[in-house]
Write a protein that holds these residues in place. Structure first.
Motif, mmCIF file in Angstrom:
data_model
loop_
_atom_site.group_PDB
_atom_site.id
_atom_site.type_symbol
_atom_site.label_atom_id
_atom_site.label_comp_id
_atom_site.label_asym_id
_atom_site.label_seq_id
_atom_site.Cartn_x
_atom_site.Cartn_y
_atom_site.Cartn_z
ATOM 1 N N GLY A 63 0.383 -1.181 0.125
ATOM 2 C CA GLY A 63 -0.121 0.110 -0.113
ATOM 3 C C GLY A 63 1.245 1.160 0.103
ATOM 4 O O GLY A 63 0.558 1.813 -0.571
ATOM 5 N N SER A 64 1.759 1.185 0.750
ATOM 6 C CA SER A 64 2.522 2.232 1.033
ATOM 7 C C SER A 64 4.417 2.642 -0.174
ATOM 8 O O SER A 64 4.511 3.630 -0.165
ATOM 9 N N GLY A 65 4.408 1.148 -1.271
ATOM 10 C CA GLY A 65 5.411 1.227 -2.243
ATOM 11 C C GLY A 65 5.348 0.100 -2.299
ATOM 12 O O GLY A 65 4.770 -0.654 -2.294
ATOM 13 N N LYS A 66 6.824 -0.165 -2.644
ATOM 14 C CA LYS A 66 7.554 -1.346 -3.086
ATOM 15 C C LYS A 66 8.819 -1.976 -2.471
ATOM 16 O O LYS A 66 9.107 -1.263 -2.055
ATOM 17 N N VAL A 82 10.899 2.452 1.400
ATOM 18 C CA VAL A 82 10.049 3.219 1.865
ATOM 19 C C VAL A 82 9.815 2.919 3.665
ATOM 20 O O VAL A 82 10.153 1.781 4.257
ATOM 21 N N ARG A 83 10.206 3.203 4.622
ATOM 22 C CA ARG A 83 10.673 3.893 5.540
ATOM 23 C C ARG A 83 8.974 3.021 6.459
ATOM 24 O O ARG A 83 9.372 1.576 7.470
ATOM 25 N N ALA A 84 8.529 3.433 5.859
ATOM 26 C CA ALA A 84 7.117 2.738 6.590
ATOM 27 C C ALA A 84 6.889 1.309 6.040
ATOM 28 O O ALA A 84 6.481 0.404 7.477
ATOM 29 N N ASP A 85 7.261 0.729 5.325
ATOM 30 C CA ASP A 85 7.179 -0.444 4.790
ATOM 31 C C ASP A 85 7.959 -0.998 6.203
ATOM 32 O O ASP A 85 8.316 -2.442 6.697
#
Length: 106
Positions: A63-66, A82-85
């Motif tokens: 949802g937030s990146g790859k 992606v830090r959130a991932d």
């Protein structure tokens, strides 16, 4: 105990070992080592990893990146910029360890 590979040090901003070798108590000893690394640039990391004989297995969308998956011998890498991932993997590992999840379906 899992040891962080020295050759990944320069590209890695943060990392967490995950999977059954760290989540299960007692740990699974005859399994692959799963390592999530957070990098500044996934494309540059892909090039660097190919130079280190890692095989690119797949790329995934969240949802937030790859993130990308790589493998060399028994080491599986999950690479994200992606830090959130990264933190999703990090906190999931903490919770799975607390719960001592042994079944992949859980």
């Amino acid at each position: 105990m899992n040891r962080f590979p020295d050759e990944l040090f320069e590209m890695t901003k943060q990392f967490v070992f995950t999977g059954s070798s760290v989540i299960c108590d007692p740990p699974v000893l005859d399994t692959d080592i799963d390592l999530v690394i957070y990098v500044a640039d996934r494309k540059q990391a892909s090039f660097d990893l190919s130079m280190m004989d890692f095989s690119h297995c797949s790329d995934y969308e969240t949802g937030s990146g790859k993130f990308d998956a790589y493998r060399r011998d028994k080491l599986n890498l999950i690479v994200t910029d992606v830090r959130a991932d990264f933190y999703t993997w990090y906190f999931a590992t903490i919770e799975a360890t607390k719960l001592n999840i042994a079944d992949k379906q859980d």
